[in-house]
Design a protein around this motif. Structure first.
Motif, PDB file in Angstrom:
ATOM      1  N   VAL A  23     -27.356 -53.141 -24.598  1.00 53.13           N
ATOM      2  CA  VAL A  23     -26.842 -52.078 -25.439  1.00 53.13           C
ATOM      3  C   VAL A  23     -26.350 -50.967 -24.522  1.00 53.13           C
ATOM      4  O   VAL A  23     -27.082 -50.523 -23.635  1.00 53.13           O
TER       5      VAL A  23
ATOM      6  N   ASN B  65     -24.869 -45.783 -26.580  1.00 53.84           N
ATOM      7  CA  ASN B  65     -25.417 -46.201 -27.865  1.00 53.84           C
ATOM      8  C   ASN B  65     -26.939 -46.064 -27.895  1.00 53.84           C
ATOM      9  O   ASN B  65     -27.526 -45.760 -28.931  1.00 53.84           O
ATOM     10  N   GLN B  66     -27.581 -46.297 -26.752  1.00 57.09           N
ATOM     11  CA  GLN B  66     -29.023 -46.054 -26.669  1.00 57.09           C
ATOM     12  C   GLN B  66     -29.333 -44.580 -26.909  1.00 57.09           C
ATOM     13  O   GLN B  66     -30.300 -44.239 -27.601  1.00 57.09           O
TER      14      GLN B  66
ATOM     15  N   ARG C 288     -36.009 -50.222 -25.062  1.00 56.89           N
ATOM     16  CA  ARG C 288     -36.158 -51.546 -25.672  1.00 56.89           C
ATOM     17  C   ARG C 288     -37.560 -51.724 -26.255  1.00 56.89           C
ATOM     18  O   ARG C 288     -37.724 -52.107 -27.417  1.00 56.89           O
TER      19      ARG C 288
ATOM     20  N   SER D 273     -29.213 -52.346 -32.628  1.00 58.50           N
ATOM     21  CA  SER D 273     -29.729 -52.320 -31.255  1.00 58.50           C
ATOM     22  C   SER D 273     -30.865 -53.311 -31.072  1.00 58.50           C
ATOM     23  O   SER D 273     -30.909 -54.048 -30.073  1.00 58.50           O
TER      24      SER D 273
END
Length: 453
Positions: A95, A99-100, A116, A85
């Motif tokens: 992303v 998935n985060q 992020r 990531s």
């Protein structure tokens, strides 16, 4: 795939890739006689940041092999999905939200706000802390080993300590030769605590420090401490309390034990006691021989390993806050209170129920795993079997010289315990559920009484 399945598969990918790389001739010393099973065991232990091994790391792997191990430990500490990531974020790619969420679940992040920056800060602080630790180690190892080897050893030790892995490239007796070196002991302890305290605690403490007005330090420091989140307060309180209580108990039991600290000076006794208490919170570095320790000390270590570190970091174990909630639940029941309160906040019952469920699962898996080892190795003292089992399951990595002597079946059980302990039993069980299975309805019927007690 569900988030839990993504986490499990990402760890399996790293483990099997690592085992193949470690089994290559280029990774091994000329005298290595390790089998693929030995390499697989080491890879599981490294990725699950545990520290147990069958074959000697020092005698089996050359510098390249040890470099592979160092990478496995770093990836295992922060998670493969976190690395992927952060790479995507750095090259400007997006992303996917799912998935985060998986990354947040893997690192126990309660919020997806600005993930992020949150993930970037984790990597930044991790490498800064490990870098400082490596520099401190280098002041000792470079004069002892030379520049190149001293630098490599220092970086390896810093990563291993911060990720609570417990591996070292120094020999086969861990930290016993360095039990009287304050620089090594206190640097390792600081790295273990910083890695195991939890990323959310880092950020909360840093935010409070930034808010302090040092012109009115007495007032603003007190205000900043009050503004720490209840989670941070509980994690810090449990960490300090466990280290203090563990150190005192170790000194009381081992003070005159000639096999452990009986021959040391008072200062070294206190340092060794503190070191052992800290490393038992899932790090795995050993500065004493556990077979020479009093059985009561090993029982205390078992309890300490079971509790482990704090959530959201590189530590394993039940977790300090989970254990605290179970204790608070018991106290509330004894006092006939309906609510669990801490730091002028009421903790929701669904969190308390989850903590108790995790506690029960941990106990069950530990009993089941240690029972299987007793089945395959009937000659081993149960205290040492329990010691080995909780060391694997809590991803600690200390051993009473038992790992290499177990049968292959017991070593497979140890690998499974390490893997489930690193992933988390709740995540592991959720990953086994069919993703598309229809959720059962949460039905409430008329109440009834069950006699308990």
């Amino acid at each position: 795939m569900s988030n839990a399945q993504k986490i499990v598969i990402s760890f399996l990918i790293v483990i099997f890739t690592g085992s193949i790389l470690l089994s290559l001739p280029i990774s091994q010393t000329a005298t290595s006689d390790a089998t693929y099973f030995d390499h697989l065991f080491i890879s599981v232990s490294a990725v699950c940041v545990t520290g147990l091994f069958i074959e000697s790391i020092f005698d089996t792997y050359n510098i390249f092999g040890q470099f592979i191990m160092m990478c496995l430990i770093q990836i295992g500490g922060l998670g493969l999905m976190s690395f992927i990531s952060i790479l995507y974020f750095r090259i400007g790619q997006n992303v996917r939200f799912k998935n985060q969420m998986a990354v947040s679940d893997a690192l126990n992040n309660a919020s997806l706000d600005n993930i992020r920056d949150w993930l970037g800060n984790i990597f930044k602080y991790t490498f800064v802390i490990e870098g400082v630790g490596a520099l401190l180690f280098a002041t000792f190892f470079i004069p002892q080993q030379g520049f190149a080897k001293g630098i490599f050893t220092s970086i390896f030790m810093a990563i291993s300590a911060f990720c609570n892995a417990g591996f070292d490239p120094l020999g086969n007796v861990s930290m016993i030769p360095y039990q009287d070196v304050p620089l090594i002991n206190f640097t390792i302890m600081a790295l273990i605590i910083l890695g195991g305290i939890g990323f959310s605690v880092w950020f909360d403490v840093m935010d409070r420090i930034k808010s302090i007005d040092f012109k009115q330090a007495k007032i603003s420091v007190k205000t900043a401490l009050r503004r720490l989140s209840p989670h941070t307060k509980l994690a810090l309180l449990m960490t300090v309390g466990l280290i203090f209580i563990g150190t005192v108990l170790f000194l009381l039991v081992e003070w005159n034990n000639q096999g452990t600290i009986g021959q040391m000076s008072t200062g070294n006794k206190i340092m060794t006691a503190m070191f052992q208490t800290v490393t038992m919170r899932t790090a795995g570095f050993a500065s004493i021989d556990y077979t020479l320790a009093h059985p009561l000390s090993n029982l205390i270590f078992i309890v300490t390993m079971f509790i482990g570190g704090s959530p959201g970091g590189t530590a394993g174990g039940l977790k300090t806050t989970t254990f605290a909630l179970v204790v608070m639940l018991a106290v509330a029941e004894i006092r006939q209170k309906s609510h669990i309160n801490f730091a002028h906040h009421t903790i929701p019952m669904f969190i308390v129920r989850k903590a108790f469920a995790i506690f029960l699962i941990y106990i069950t898996i530990l009993i089941f795993g240690s029972g299987l080892i007793l089945l395959f190795d009937t000659h081993v003292d149960y205290l040492y079997v329990l010691f080995e089992s909780i060391s694997a399951f809590a991803t600690v990595g200390v051993t009473a010289n038992l790992t290499a002597t177990l049968t292959m079946a017991s070593q497979v059980i140890i690998m499974i315990l390490m893997f489930v302990g690193r992933i988390g039993p709740m995540t592991m069980f959720v990953s086994l559920l069919p993703n598309k299975k229809k959720q059962s309805q949460d039905i409430q019927y008329t109440t009834t009484n069950i006699i308990i007690g």
